[in-house]
Design an enzyme around this catalytic site. Sequence first.
Site, mmCIF file in Angstrom:
data_model
loop_
_atom_site.group_PDB
_atom_site.id
_atom_site.type_symbol
_atom_site.label_atom_id
_atom_site.label_comp_id
_atom_site.label_asym_id
_atom_site.label_seq_id
_atom_site.Cartn_x
_atom_site.Cartn_y
_atom_site.Cartn_z
ATOM 1 N N CYS A 250 0.970 -1.260 0.112
ATOM 2 C CA CYS A 250 -0.065 -0.085 0.030
ATOM 3 C C CYS A 250 0.748 1.044 0.083
ATOM 4 C CB CYS A 250 -1.032 -0.007 1.261
ATOM 5 S SG CYS A 250 -2.109 1.428 1.250
ATOM 6 N N CYS B 119 -0.639 4.129 2.282
ATOM 7 C CA CYS B 119 -0.144 3.799 3.587
ATOM 8 C C CYS B 119 1.294 4.253 4.073
ATOM 9 C CB CYS B 119 -0.569 2.549 4.069
ATOM 10 S SG CYS B 119 -2.281 1.754 3.319
ATOM 11 N N ASP B 120 2.142 3.507 3.109
ATOM 12 C CA ASP B 120 3.392 3.591 3.486
ATOM 13 C C ASP B 120 4.510 4.407 2.853
ATOM 14 O OD1 ASP B 120 2.748 1.860 5.529
ATOM 15 O OD2 ASP B 120 2.832 0.196 4.163
#
Length: 317
Positions: free
Chosen positions: A138, A141-142
């Site tokens: 992701c 997300c990261d």
Amino acid sequence: MSQEIEHVKCLIIGSGPAGYTAAIYAARADLKPVMYTGIVPGGQLTQTTDVENFPGYPDGILGPQMMEDFKKQAERFGTQVRFGYITSVDFSGDVHRIVVDGEKTITAETVVIATGATAKWLGLDSEQKYNGFGVSACAVCDGFFFRGQDVAIVGAGDTAAEEASYLAKLANKVHMLVRRDEFRASKAMQHRVLSTPNIEIHYNTEAREILGDGQNVTAVAVSNNQTGEEKQLPITGFFVAIGHKPNTELFEGILDMDANGYLITKPDSTQTNIAGVFACGDVQDHVYRQAVTAAGTGCMAALEAERYLAAKAHVMI
């Protein structure tokens, strides 16, 4: 000897942000929810490290700890959280029948499905070794953790192109590994990638091994599947964007799904095609796939379950 059947007002299948949020709202509405966590309690977030984009955690939080906080909050209001795996469902009647671990039968007036989705991986041992330590499925997300660094992303579809473009805003350089000699992404997404100067596209290229120092990713070994040429790309982040698989096998032939297996819910609702059965989180969201959006639909599912039961009770009076 006949098996005892447990009856509940609200059964929640699956945990994670969607399931736990549904449990919090359902419990506060006095639906006395029972949750079965599935084989991975807490879902995908338990396999991540730092979560920095969920409101209310200004200093960030570890994924597993975040899910433990959600669980405690759900239990505080009376949710029964149980470890177990749903093996079959029967939604044909007015009251739904669910079998847990092939043994216990539960009847439920409402069912909230929050079984999530599972990221597709390449199947490399090193991929799992460094999952959460440089390897991610992701970018949204990261990606923040790799600001100013060199990263690689695997994939050739719209999702991969979109995530590569997102990473390019943060990273110094993005190596995009495309297995064939062309993209599968739409022309618009291809144009976006091709016009981004710090994205380098490696066609006919496959990742062979993710290299690291035992703690973090340091490079990826790749090979050209036409020439056989092998080389290493120095990177600190490796992103896999080859798709997700919704955990919906249990509901095949029962609930409406799209071509990729995601549950279809009614517009602006979590209601499935079966009355009293609601779906929330990544199991029905192939667009956003974020913890905060999953939590939002978990709230929606619980509120809709409450309203469904209230309407049903009003009709019976």
